[in-house]
Design a protein around this motif. Sequence first.
Motif, PDB file in Angstrom:
ATOM      1  N   SER A   1      38.323  44.413  49.880  1.00 17.38           N
ATOM      2  CA  SER A   1      38.721  44.424  48.465  1.00 17.38           C
ATOM      3  C   SER A   1      38.306  45.725  47.778  1.00 17.38           C
ATOM      4  O   SER A   1      39.074  46.296  46.995  1.00 17.38           O
ATOM      5  CB  SER A   1      38.108  43.218  47.739  1.00 17.38           C
ATOM      6  OG  SER A   1      38.721  42.020  48.166  1.00 17.38           O
TER       7      SER A   1
ATOM      8  N   ALA B   1      40.922  48.428  46.322  1.00 14.51           N
ATOM      9  CA  ALA B   1      40.855  48.791  44.894  1.00 14.51           C
ATOM     10  C   ALA B   1      40.727  50.296  44.719  1.00 14.51           C
ATOM     11  O   ALA B   1      41.362  50.886  43.838  1.00 14.51           O
ATOM     12  CB  ALA B   1      39.678  48.080  44.235  1.00 14.51           C
TER      13      ALA B   1
ATOM     14  N   SER C   1      45.380  47.090  43.951  1.00 14.84           N
ATOM     15  CA  SER C   1      44.704  45.934  43.361  1.00 14.84           C
ATOM     16  C   SER C   1      45.236  44.612  43.889  1.00 14.84           C
ATOM     17  O   SER C   1      44.493  43.645  44.035  1.00 14.84           O
ATOM     18  CB  SER C   1      44.830  45.965  41.833  1.00 14.84           C
ATOM     19  OG  SER C   1      44.090  47.020  41.281  1.00 14.84           O
TER      20      SER C   1
ATOM     21  N   SER D   1      35.526  44.511  40.775  1.00 16.60           N
ATOM     22  CA  SER D   1      36.031  44.876  39.445  1.00 16.60           C
ATOM     23  C   SER D   1      35.036  45.715  38.662  1.00 16.60           C
ATOM     24  O   SER D   1      35.417  46.431  37.736  1.00 16.60           O
ATOM     25  CB  SER D   1      36.406  43.615  38.649  1.00 16.60           C
ATOM     26  OG  SER D   1      35.306  42.731  38.534  1.00 16.60           O
TER      27      SER D   1
ATOM     28  N   LEU E   1      40.708  45.701  38.183  1.00 19.94           N
ATOM     29  CA  LEU E   1      41.845  45.261  38.986  1.00 19.94           C
ATOM     30  C   LEU E   1      43.016  44.800  38.123  1.00 19.94           C
ATOM     31  O   LEU E   1      42.814  44.204  37.058  1.00 19.94           O
ATOM     32  CB  LEU E   1      41.424  44.105  39.909  1.00 19.94           C
ATOM     33  CG  LEU E   1      40.287  44.377  40.897  1.00 19.94           C
ATOM     34  CD1 LEU E   1      39.916  43.080  41.606  1.00 19.94           C
ATOM     35  CD2 LEU E   1      40.679  45.446  41.894  1.00 19.94           C
TER      36      LEU E   1
END
Length: 316
Positions: A57, A61, A66, A257, A262
Motif C-alpha cells: 500500500s 501510494a 491510490s 495515508s 489517498l
Amino acid sequence: MLWAWLAMAAGLGLLYVGAEGLVRGSASLAGRLGLTPLVIGLTVVAFGTSMPELAVSVEAALNDRSAIALGNVVGSNIGNIGLILALAAMVTPLAVQAKVLRVDTPLVIAVSVLLLILVSDGHLGRIEGTALVVGVLAYVAFSLWSARRESAVVHAEFAEGVPAPSGSVGRDILFVVVGLAVLVVGARMLVQGAITVAEAAGLSDAVIGLTIVAIGTSLPELAASVVAAAKGEGDIAVGNVLGSNLFNILGILGITSLIQPLESGGVGPTDLWVMVGFAVLLAPLMRTGWRIGRWEGVMLLLLYVSYLALVISGKG
C-alpha cells in the motif's frame, strides 16, 4: 507482459518470505521481553502477517496509485473472511473460546463501517490517518489488557501455535531486518508488475488491487490460518483473520495515508459495503455456538467467488 507477470509472482514470493522472517524474529523478540503467547498472537503475529499489505500500500501510494493501495486493504479484508476463514473452516470446524475474539468481531464491524464513512468523500487524508493510527494503538492496549483475563486453555492453545524464542537475540534481529528488506523489494516488484499488467490488459488499478494484489498479500494469513485450523487451533485461525482486518484498516491505511493521502479511485461504495457485509456476516456465524462450521465456510467461499466475478466483470 511476461516479465510483468514474473515480477508479480516473484514479488508475491518475496512478500511471503519476508513476512515469515519478520513474524518469526519479532515474535521471538516479544517472547524474550516477557509478552505472553496470547498477546504475541493477537498483536505481533497479526500485525506481522499484515506487513505485506503495508509494504504494497505504501509503495502504491508513493507511485500515485491510490486505488491499488486502498483496493489492497479492502480486498484483503474481504478475502480474509470470504477466502481464508472459509478455507480454514472447510479444513475443520473452527471453535472459538477466547473472549477477546468475541469482542474483536464487533470491533471489525465498527472499523469497517468507519472506513466506509471516512472514504465516502473519495479521500483519505492525514487527519483521518492520524485517527486510524490512534485507533490501532488503542486496540493493542485493549488486547494487552484483555489477555490477562483469558482462560488457561486459551493461553495454552496460543503457546502451541506461536513461535517460541529460539537462537540468539542477534538472530532474531537479523530475521526482522532481513524480513523488512525482503518485504520492501517484494512490494516494489509486485506493484510495478501489477501496474504494467493493468495497463496492458485494460484493467483498472482498483480491479488489480481488489483481486490479484489483495489475494497475494494475504498469503501469510492464509498459511497461518489453514495450518492453525488443521491443528485444531480455532482461536488462532480466527484471531489471525480478525486481527489482520483490524490492523489493515487502522494500521495499514492509517500509516499509508499519513505518508501519502489517498484517493479512492475505482474502489467504490459497493466494494466498501461488501467489506462491511462480510464483517457483519461474521457476527451470526460466530454466535452459532461460537463455531464456524464447514457449510458456513462453503457459503463464505461462494459469496467471495461471486464478489470476484462481479469485480472483474464490472470494472475492467
